[in-house]
Scaffold this active site. Structure first.
Site, PDB file in Angstrom:
ATOM      1  N   ARG A   1       0.861  -1.188   0.000  1.00 18.69           N
ATOM      2  CA  ARG A   1       0.000   0.000   0.000  1.00 18.69           C
ATOM      3  C   ARG A   1       0.889   1.226   0.000  1.00 18.69           C
ATOM      4  O   ARG A   1       1.933   1.258   0.638  1.00 18.69           O
ATOM      5  CB  ARG A   1      -0.890   0.053   1.247  1.00 18.69           C
ATOM      6  CG  ARG A   1      -1.885  -1.075   1.394  1.00 18.69           C
ATOM      7  CD  ARG A   1      -2.860  -0.778   2.528  1.00 18.69           C
ATOM      8  NE  ARG A   1      -3.526  -1.964   2.998  1.00 18.69           N
ATOM      9  CZ  ARG A   1      -4.586  -2.516   2.418  1.00 18.69           C
ATOM     10  NH1 ARG A   1      -5.072  -1.977   1.319  1.00 18.69           N
ATOM     11  NH2 ARG A   1      -5.149  -3.607   2.919  1.00 18.69           N
TER      12      ARG A   1
ATOM     13  N   HIS B   1       0.533  -1.408  15.095  1.00 16.64           N
ATOM     14  CA  HIS B   1       0.614  -2.163  13.848  1.00 16.64           C
ATOM     15  C   HIS B   1       1.880  -3.013  13.747  1.00 16.64           C
ATOM     16  O   HIS B   1       1.957  -3.899  12.903  1.00 16.64           O
ATOM     17  CB  HIS B   1       0.539  -1.185  12.664  1.00 16.64           C
ATOM     18  CG  HIS B   1       0.279  -1.826  11.341  1.00 16.64           C
ATOM     19  ND1 HIS B   1       1.229  -1.910  10.351  1.00 16.64           N
ATOM     20  CD2 HIS B   1      -0.835  -2.405  10.843  1.00 16.64           C
ATOM     21  CE1 HIS B   1       0.719  -2.512   9.297  1.00 16.64           C
ATOM     22  NE2 HIS B   1      -0.527  -2.832   9.563  1.00 16.64           N
TER      23      HIS B   1
ATOM     24  N   HIS C   1       3.144  -9.488   0.939  1.00  8.71           N
ATOM     25  CA  HIS C   1       2.885  -8.554   2.025  1.00  8.71           C
ATOM     26  C   HIS C   1       4.186  -8.119   2.702  1.00  8.71           C
ATOM     27  O   HIS C   1       4.187  -7.248   3.563  1.00  8.71           O
ATOM     28  CB  HIS C   1       1.949  -9.226   3.036  1.00  8.71           C
ATOM     29  CG  HIS C   1       1.328  -8.309   4.028  1.00  8.71           C
ATOM     30  ND1 HIS C   1       1.631  -8.342   5.372  1.00  8.71           N
ATOM     31  CD2 HIS C   1       0.407  -7.315   3.897  1.00  8.71           C
ATOM     32  CE1 HIS C   1       0.927  -7.436   6.018  1.00  8.71           C
ATOM     33  NE2 HIS C   1       0.179  -6.792   5.142  1.00  8.71           N
TER      34      HIS C   1
END
Length: 726
Positions: free
Chosen positions: A390, A607, A450
């Site tokens: 992202r 996170h 990822h």
């Protein structure tokens, strides 16, 4: 200084839960209900009087956005399984249909409480000079002003749609918000049904002028109702309602697709037209109008939520006003690491001195951007490789990669097209990179990539030196302001070779024969974690100190949970910080007697993923093994994604993770919730007469160990207790 005693405090006595079978599915807590529990914690921050008023409004908005995404992805998937007659249970033993019943019951309570919280916040906002009005609150001056606003800023983009045999019910896209109207022609009382989609391109709340300095807002649908006569001349309103549609937003992609980008573009169009999974409609809607909407959208009664209040609570984020700093968190400016300043901004020189770990957002993410910008402009840099899961719309990361490619450097970008809800943006970024001359690859069709890796190859004398960046978060400068993540910079040759092997695997499917200091999924990470958890159990059985500290967003992978259960039963003391979903039940006699779990929900979104093993010395200690990762402990991360697990061997980096980051997270009281054996969370208790320790405030006020430069690290707060030292 952080007091170390709490880290070695005894684990509370385990409780006896006879309904929990240590060998059966009840040993796991349901994933979906656990996620709803997390969203309850988010919503309860909207009620927390220690949080500034507009930040409470933001938490309310986030809870609504979270719930929307949950329904469009997770609930949509369960719904499809149930409709297909699939009865295979989840790890906890519940079938898809059973899960849907429990989800809907809990979610309805959550949505009702959102409206209660909104009512409380509106009253407090009114007292603070921020008002959300209805059309009945408008003065004549307001109506005059709004007439001009409507005519010039709203009317041109509205499309009133009649509903009759000549005008079939229109398509309402995912998250589409509309007015439904029953109208009557004044001259002959002829009825008309119509829809008026509210365009998302216009702000939901229209500001009104105020002479006394107050901030006043009118919802857009209220403005439209005031000017209904301009949209339907000669008609009057006899009944109306608002409604909002959520559609199945999961993507299905053909595995044999020849053109992956084109296939994803087609899939994104299918997402927009997915089946409706939830209809929210204002309470008191005219019965016939409600019936038409349900019939045309093909929804059943249990998929309809009647809302007594504001529909589309997520839009309240518009009212978190920058011009009211008195109602927001105090401004915080991320630090530039002192070591980088000592080297006059030269990232490569700072990294050559020693490995460096940045803790975002407390240390600025600009260092990651600068790393790539410096690489793009450095004539000695010959190659850059980068993963992109992202990133932001106008990404400085992508800009730097394009600049490097245009300068003639070899640039390889791994763009993950399957980053949920960012697919369209990533397609645009990939095309931009290709136009600049970069090599763009998309990794595996079956697995998401990822992992967060950046690799810069630089010519230094007669050698090529690889500078690597490994992260726990995304290369996204916007979310990096509010997500707590780790960025690790190194020029360690072993990690550099490992990074290159991972990129070769992603671009050429060449599975690495061995990795020197890295573990990756889906190849080795899961078995490596289970092996190290088992080793800790062996230390406990041998009478040596045995501890595990881990910090994750989610833990639901059954084999990992069972390994933790076995380690706890062997005597390993296990402390977990799990922000969101947790399928492990702590503190149960015969199952998890030595396991404690907490969740932190506060100013910043936790996170980072960290795991620390005592390694026979306990925690904290110099002999511990310390890792950070891009992966949560979920089946998808460990079996269906490319992820990294990086071991930290530089002592200052290890100290920063163990004695600062993990210690402060475990010590936090102000923002912590403690998981109970039944799967629910309770706010952490604060002893009377004490000030609750807040880990976010601690990190804002104290520099990180590995980023210290000439000032040294001797004055940086950290734990001093070392079991190795006796």
């Amino acid at each position: 200084m952080i007091d170390a005693d709490f880290l070695n405090s005894p684990v509370p006595s385990p409780v006896d839960l006879p309904d929990i079978d240590p060998a059966g599915p009840s040993r796991f807590y349901n994933r979906e209900l656990s996620w709803l529990g997390f969203n309850w914690r988010v919503l309860e921050e909207a009620e927390n009087t220690a949080v500034p008023l507009l930040e409470r409004l933001r938490f309310l908005s986030i809870s609504a956005t979270n719930l929307d995404e949950f329904y469009t992805v997770r609930v949509a998937g369960l719904r499809e399984l149930a409709k297909a007659g699939k009865t295979k249970p989840a790890a906890d033993g519940l079938s898809p249909a059973e899960q849907l019943v429990r989800i809907n019951e809990d979610a309805r309570q959550l949505m009702a409480h959102q409206q209660t919280v909104l009512g409380d916040l509106r009253r407090l906002m009114q007292d603070a000079g921020i008002a959300i009005l209805s059309r009945d609150d408008l003065t004549d001056d307001d109506r005059d002003y709004l007439g001009d606003v409507f005519l010039h800023k709203v009317f041109p983009v509205l499309s009133p749609l009649a509903i009759d045999p000549a005008h079939p019910f229109p398509f309402i896209p995912n998250l589409g918000f509309s007015l439904a109207l029953q109208l009557e022609r004044r001259r002959d009382r002829r009825p008309l049904q119509a829809l008026l989609p509210i365009p998302h391109q216009i702000d939901r709340f229209v500001p009104l002028p105020s002479a006394d300095g107050q901030s006043r807002f009118l919802p857009l649908e209220e403005l439209v109702m005031v000017h209904l006569e301009r949209l339907f001349p000669g008609y009057r309103d006899t009944g109306s309602c608002t409604f909002r549609v959520l559609r199945d937003s999961d993507l299905e992609v053909e595995e044999e697709a020849e053109d992956l980008v084109r296939e994803f573009e087609t899939a994104l169009k299918r997402r927009r037209r997915g089946e409706v999974v939830r209809l929210k409609i204002s309470s008191g809607a005219p019965a016939h109008l409600k019936s038409v909407i349900m019939r045309e959208l093909r929804v059943e009664g249990d998929e309809v939520i009647e809302v007594d209040g504001l529909i589309g609570i997520s839009a309240l984020s518009e009212l978190v006003l920058d011009n009211r700093p008195d109602l927001l968190w105090p401004r915080f400016v991320p630090r530039i690491p002192e070591r980088v300043q000592d080297h006059e901004g030269d990232l490569f020189a700072a990294i050559r001195q020693k490995d460096m770990l940045l803790h975002h957002p407390y240390e600025t993410f600009d260092m990651v951007v600068r790393f790539l910008q410096q690489a793009a402009r450095d004539p000695d840099v010959v190659a850059i490789k980068q993963t992109l899961y992202r990133t932001s719309k106008n990404s400085p990361i992508v800009e730097a990669l394009c600049e490097a490619a245009e300068e003639g450097k070899s640039v390889t970008a791994l763009v993950e097209l399957k980053a949920r809800f960012d697919e369209a943006a990533n397609i645009q970024q990939s095309r931009r990179l290709e136009r600049a001359g970069a090599h763009v690859v998309y990794g595996f069709v079956d697995w998401k990539t990822h992992a967060k890796i950046s690799s810069v190859v630089r010519r230094e004398g007669d050698n090529l030196v690889t500078y690597s960046h490994f992260g726990t978060g995304n290369y996204h400068p916007i979310t990096a302001r509010i997500y707590t993540d780790l960025s690790f910079f190194t020029c360690d040759a072993e990690l550099g070779r490992d990074a290159t092997r991972v990129f070769n695997y992603l671009s050429g499917y060449a599975q690495p024969e061995r990795l020197e200091n890295l573990s990756i999924s889906p190849l080795s990470m899961k078995k490596d974690l289970i092996r190290m958890i088992g080793a800790e159990a062996d230390f406990a059985r041998a009478g040596r100190p045995a501890q595990i500290w881990a910090k994750m967003n989610s833990i639901i992978e059954p084999d990992i949970i069972d390994a933790l259960y076995a380690a706890g039963q062997a005597g390993v003391k296990i402390d977990l910080v799990v922000r969101g979903i947790c399928g492990l039940r702590p503190g149960i006699k015969g199952l998890s007697p030595n396991i404690r779990i907490k969740s932190i929900v506060g100013r910043f979104l936790e996170h980072s993923r960290i795991v620390c093993f005592g390694n026979g010395y306990g925690l904290p200690s110099n002999g511990a093994r310390v890792f950070f990762s891009s992966a949560d402990w979920m089946g998808r991360n460990l079996s269906r994604r490319v992820e990294t697990l990086v071991e930290c061997k530089t002592q200052t980096v290890k100290d920063q993770i163990v004695r600062q980051i993990m210690a402060a997270n475990l010590h936090d009281q102000a923002q912590s919730w403690v998981m109970q054996p039944d799967g629910h969370f309770l706010r952490a208790e604060v002893p009377e007469g004490t000030v609750a320790f807040n880990c976010h405030r601690f990190f804002m006020e104290n520099p990180s160990l590995s980023g210290r430069g000439s000032a040294g690290a001797s004055d940086v707060p950290r734990l001093t207790h070392d079991p190795q030292a006796g």
